[in-house]
Write a protein that holds these residues in place. Structure first.
Motif, PDB file in Angstrom:
ATOM      1  N   ASP A   1       0.852  -1.182   0.000  1.00 53.75           N
ATOM      2  CA  ASP A   1       0.000   0.000   0.000  1.00 53.75           C
ATOM      3  C   ASP A   1       0.893   1.239   0.000  1.00 53.75           C
ATOM      4  O   ASP A   1       1.553   1.550   0.996  1.00 53.75           O
TER       5      ASP A   1
ATOM      6  N   TYR B   1      -8.670   6.029   6.698  1.00 56.48           N
ATOM      7  CA  TYR B   1      -9.106   6.521   5.388  1.00 56.48           C
ATOM      8  C   TYR B   1      -8.112   7.538   4.832  1.00 56.48           C
ATOM      9  O   TYR B   1      -7.689   7.463   3.671  1.00 56.48           O
TER      10      TYR B   1
ATOM     11  N   ARG C   1      -4.874   6.015   3.654  1.00 55.72           N
ATOM     12  CA  ARG C   1      -4.935   5.107   2.500  1.00 55.72           C
ATOM     13  C   ARG C   1      -5.238   5.825   1.196  1.00 55.72           C
ATOM     14  O   ARG C   1      -5.169   5.209   0.129  1.00 55.72           O
ATOM     15  N   HIS C   2      -5.614   7.098   1.249  1.00 55.00           N
ATOM     16  CA  HIS C   2      -5.971   7.833   0.032  1.00 55.00           C
ATOM     17  C   HIS C   2      -5.119   9.091  -0.060  1.00 55.00           C
ATOM     18  O   HIS C   2      -4.815   9.727   0.956  1.00 55.00           O
TER      19      HIS C   2
ATOM     20  N   ASP D   1      -6.619  -2.339  -8.559  1.00 54.65           N
ATOM     21  CA  ASP D   1      -6.430  -1.904  -7.188  1.00 54.65           C
ATOM     22  C   ASP D   1      -7.802  -1.701  -6.561  1.00 54.65           C
ATOM     23  O   ASP D   1      -8.739  -1.245  -7.238  1.00 54.65           O
TER      24      ASP D   1
ATOM     25  N   ARG E   1      -9.571  -0.305  -2.763  1.00 55.21           N
ATOM     26  CA  ARG E   1      -9.448   0.201  -1.396  1.00 55.21           C
ATOM     27  C   ARG E   1     -10.841   0.246  -0.795  1.00 55.21           C
ATOM     28  O   ARG E   1     -11.706   0.991  -1.255  1.00 55.21           O
TER      29      ARG E   1
ATOM     30  N   HIS F   1     -13.322   0.804   2.390  1.00 50.00           N
ATOM     31  CA  HIS F   1     -13.373   1.538   3.657  1.00 50.00           C
ATOM     32  C   HIS F   1     -14.815   1.602   4.144  1.00 50.00           C
ATOM     33  O   HIS F   1     -15.757   1.697   3.343  1.00 50.00           O
TER      34      HIS F   1
ATOM     35  N   ASP G   1     -15.842   2.617  -1.225  1.00 49.42           N
ATOM     36  CA  ASP G   1     -14.897   1.741  -1.920  1.00 49.42           C
ATOM     37  C   ASP G   1     -14.358   2.449  -3.166  1.00 49.42           C
ATOM     38  O   ASP G   1     -15.117   3.104  -3.887  1.00 49.42           O
TER      39      ASP G   1
ATOM     40  N   MET H   1      -8.643  -3.847   1.995  1.00 52.90           N
ATOM     41  CA  MET H   1      -7.797  -3.388   0.895  1.00 52.90           C
ATOM     42  C   MET H   1      -7.460  -4.573   0.010  1.00 52.90           C
ATOM     43  O   MET H   1      -7.424  -5.716   0.474  1.00 52.90           O
TER      44      MET H   1
ATOM     45  N   LYS I   1      -4.743  -5.650  -3.345  1.00 51.05           N
ATOM     46  CA  LYS I   1      -3.731  -5.386  -4.357  1.00 51.05           C
ATOM     47  C   LYS I   1      -3.835  -6.512  -5.370  1.00 51.05           C
ATOM     48  O   LYS I   1      -3.511  -7.658  -5.076  1.00 51.05           O
TER      49      LYS I   1
END
Length: 866
Positions: A536, A637, A640-641, A704, A706, A708, A717, A816, A818
């Protein structure tokens, strides 16, 4: 022809075929089998003519390979029905009866019906027809008519025009086969270095009056005795290979398909070694033979050209005491120059690089180099002059890729670098490499070279900038040469390659810092890709961990350049724009980390919020409107962004924090690097399944994810997806996804409608032949209550959707994802939570169900329950 007679003739033909094939199995003489099959077919055709005769004064002739006297077990039987005049009604009846009899007998017939004038006219317009008619062989009917055809064709044949047409035809054929003998499923007849390349030489020699057979050609000065022997060995090897392919497949098959390679290796008696499969040993033997044919084809085609077009020799001029120019190509002053001074074997390539006006090496030079390759021994490699020349070749501003390719073709590079010789023609059965190891290495060097070329700057803007700022970019070529050079030895090829390149650098007098850089690049050439695609990048800790690997900006820039070149040289299926963006992001984040800042959650959080707030204010939103949305989000959050994503989410959601219906927004990333899709909806167990169902049905590839969940129970999402193959209209797809996915999520609300079952797509042939044993690794995250799930398997359509259904069944909350696809191989990483993971029995059942879904044929009971 009566049914009984036809049945008897077919049985006799089948039995004779069986007998000659059995004889071949005992003696393994390819040409004896091809001749025997031709004789059996000749006899059968003449028997057919007794009851289905030719038109008056006509002739039946074999053409093509059959006319040459060779018939492979399942090849077409190509025949010419040569008429003395245009057919009348009686002739038409006879022709129809004859052709019908041939098909009724079960022959795969390729037939043509022509007069001499038809043949002359069609041959003048089609080189394929002219070539086939060169190999006419009488079977029945009028010998005089066939002799007249031969005279007519010979009188109109222009050897120079024939050469040019066959060369153009060969170039087009090579292009259809990617211009390489090293395809992983090569066509032993049509690909470069295959049987057809040998036949082109023979046809040109025949058209030029040099000789009708290899034996006759071998008695001229066109080829040396050793070249003649090499050609004959290669021809017999390819003939046997094509025979075995036909017999194994039970049909006309000239490709070494993955499905056939293991069985073919068994036929040839190859046995597995500690590090290599029998099929890999078989294919390496094939590539060595194909390279010999490719070398000799190149040399002899140029020899033909120089003999047929002597006026193109141009002005002869000396370049220095050793080299001169003839036919605008590099030549030597003395025919035995390389024998007198082996150092010229390397200096020739350097001279080529220094003289841009040269179009290539002369046939004499290529032939002399090919024969002198044996002079490259231990003493040659230790010679300081030769070591200096090799480094000089890598340091030139132009011609590096051409030089290394020519050196490989003529067996100079494999002789100079014995470690490189071991990987020439070595297969890579890892489901994502599309080329042999040596060809992959040369493609990586080509990619690095492109970074230095202005015309490619738009395609590689960051790479072009970084390599322009490097003080010694040629070091990258050495790293590329060695990054995969230890493949197939057993052990970690990165570590083994690092040892090899350290020795190379020492032998070639590279200084300590340059040696350290090259060794680092070879050892860590996979590291940046792993971090970019499996970690990440919004996690500052991951970025700083990578920064500890690279240590310096110089090593970071060099590793980025090698990584991009490596991935792009792996397979056309592996690289995509999203992977390019991930690598760029990791480069910039690491560059910042190398500036000295340490990962601090509070600092990163504050910086990200501040950057996002600035973007939001530019959109015209007030801080209180922003805070309405932000207060339902947690620290995870924001970590992660990135700021751009946070601002984008805020813009669309600040006034709909408690939206009752799903919100879907999509935007194009960069220059068509991917489609970013945001989904905001009340959380529910099957939400991720429903989203994956939509992507699966529309062949959108998730790169990808993510996932949340807000404080008040809404799912936020974010996905990066790529469009179906060859589709680049991202803007139209963005509008379509916003509308259709919103509608799909509303229709799949609980108790409303079932989520559609995944379409379990077929695995590729390559995956079936070289399968990956599905693997699931589940480990607790030391820093939270989450778990890290790593999945490895063969790729197929619908796979991620199937995994999502397993998550839903076990009430697994996905945080999450990948998603990494490497050709036909997937390596996905998920961060998950769920009560089932805390109980050993439930956890074991979860893993078993995942493995069932990863297998080619999912567990029927599981499929039913889902």
């Amino acid at each position: 022809m009566t049914f009984a007679h036809l049945h008897s003739l077919r049985d006799t033909y089948t039995q004779k075929r069986h007998n000659v094939i059995e004889s071949y199995r005992r003696h393994l003489r390819p040409e004896a089998l091809l001749t025997a099959l031709r004789r059996v077919t000749d006899q059968t055709l003449r028997e057919i003519l007794k009851t289905a005769p030719l038109p008056r004064d006509a002739a039946l002739a074999a053409v093509g390979g059959y006319g040459r006297g060779e018939l492979y077990p399942y090849s077409d039987i190509d025949v010419l029905i040569l008429l003395a005049h245009e057919p009348d009604s009686e002739d038409q009846v006879r022709l129809e009866k004859l052709v019908a009899a041939l098909w009724d007998l079960g022959f795969e017939v390729g037939h043509s019906v022509r007069t001499i004038e038809d043949c002359r006219r069609e041959a003048s317009n089609d080189i394929t027809v002219e070539t086939a008619l060169m190999e006419c062989r009488w079977l029945a009917g009028s010998k005089a008519l066939l002799a007249q055809l031969a005279d007519t064709m010979a009188s109109q044949r222009d050897p120079r025009a024939f050469f040019q047409a066959k060369r153009s035809e060969m170039q087009q054929r090579h292009a259809r086969h990617q211009d390489t003998p090293y395809a992983l499923e090569p066509n032993c007849k049509e690909a470069p270095g295959g049987l057809r390349d040998l036949m082109v030489l023979l046809w040109i020699a025949q058209a030029s009056g040099i000789g009708q057979t290899w034996r006759e050609i071998g008695q001229t000065d066109l080829v040396t005795p050793s070249e003649y022997r090499a050609l004959r060995r290669a021809e017999l090897a390819f003939k046997r290979l094509r025979i075995e392919l036909h017999l194994l497949a039970g049909r006309r098959e000239d490709r070494l398909l993955f499905d056939l390679q293991p069985s073919l290796a068994k036929v040839y008696g190859f046995e597995a070694t500690r590090t290599r499969r029998p099929s890999e040993l078989l294919m390496q033997r094939y590539y060595w033979a194909a390279r010999v044919v490719n070398q000799l084809n190149t040399i002899l085609m140029q020899t033909f050209e120089e003999r047929l077009f002597p006026e193109t020799r141009g002005e002869w001029r000396a370049l220095d005491d050793d080299f001169c120019v003839a036919y605008n190509r590099l030549d030597t002053q003395l025919p035995d120059a390389f024998e007198r001074n082996p150092t010229l074997l390397l200096r020739a390539f350097l001279v080529m690089q220094e003289h841009a006006e040269l179009t290539g090496l002369s046939a004499q030079v290529m032939r002399a180099m090919w024969h002198a390759r044996r002079l490259i021994d231990t003493q040659f490699r230790r010679n300081p002059i030769n070591r200096y020349l090799f480094i000089q070749i890598l340091q030139q501003p132009r011609g590096i890729v051409h030089a290394l390719r020519r050196m490989t073709l003529l067996n100079i590079l494999p002789r100079y670098l014995p470690e490189f010789r071991k990987i020439v023609g070595q297969m890579q059965h890892d489901l994502f490499h599309a080329y042999t190891v040596d060809q992959h290495i040369l493609r990586v060097i080509r990619n690095i070279r492109r970074f230095t070329m202005p015309e490619h700057a738009q395609e590689y803007p960051l790479a072009s900038q970084l390599i322009a700022d490097m003080d010694r970019p040629w070091l990258l070529y050495i790293a590329a040469l060695y990054h995969d050079i230890a493949k197939g030895r057993g052990g970690d090829h990165s570590e083994l390659g690092a040892r090899d390149v350290r020795r190379f650098c020492k032998n070639h007098n590279l200084d300590k810092d340059d040696t350290a850089l090259v060794e680092f690049l070879v050892r860590e050439h996979l590291t940046m890709s792993k971090f970019a695609q499996k970690r990440d990048l919004t996690d500052a800790q991951s970025v700083h961990e990578f920064a500890r690997y690279v240590k310096t900006e110089r090593q970071l820039a060099a590793l980025y350049l090698l990584t991009v070149a490596d991935i792009r040289g792996t397979s056309p299926k592996v690289w995509n724009s999203w992977k390019g963006k991930l690598l760029e992001d990791l480069y910039h984040l690491t560059l910042e980390a190398l500036g000295g800042a340490q990962p601090d959650t509070g600092t990163v959080l504050a910086q990200r919020k501040q950057a996002a707030s600035s973007e939001i204010r530019l959109m015209g939103l007030r801080d209180d409107a922003r805070d309405t949305f932000w207060k339902v989000l947690d620290v995870a959050y924001f970590l992660r962004h990135d700021a751009s994503e946070i601002a984008w989410h805020t813009r669309h959601l600040y006034y709909r924090v408690n939206a009752e219906t799903p919100i879907v927004k999509a935007r194009v990333i960069g220059q068509n690097q991917g489609l970013q899709i945001m989904v905001y909806a009340k959380d529910r167990p099957d939400l991720f399944v429903a989203i994956c169902a939509y992507f699966d049905q529309h062949t959108l590839s998730i790169q990808d994810a993510r996932i949340h969940t807000t404080h008040h129970g809404w799912a936020l999402d974010s996905f990066i997806v790529l469009l179906p193959s060859r589709d680049t209209d991202y803007r139209s797809w963005a509008s379509l996804v916003e509308h259709e996915l919103t509608d799909a999520l509303q229709k799949t609300l609980p108790n409303n409608a079932e989520v559609p079952r995944p379409v379990v797509g077929r695995m590729s042939r390559r995956s079936r032949v070289f399968p990956i044993v599905p693997n699931v690794e589940l480990q607790p995250d030391e820093n939270s209550k989450s778990w890290r799930l790593a999945v490895t398997a063969s790729d197929r359509p619908g796979l991620l959707y199937s995994l999502a259904q397993v998550f839903a069944r076990h009430d697994i909350n996905l945080q999450m994802a990948k998603v990494l696809t490497l050709g036909d191989r997937v390596e996905d990483v998920f961060i998950i939570q769920g009560d089932a993971l805390e109980h050993p029995r439930a956890q074991l059942q979860f893993e078993r169900n995942l493995l069932a879904r990863l297998s080619d044929t999912p567990n029927p009971a599981l499929a039913h329950s889902l």
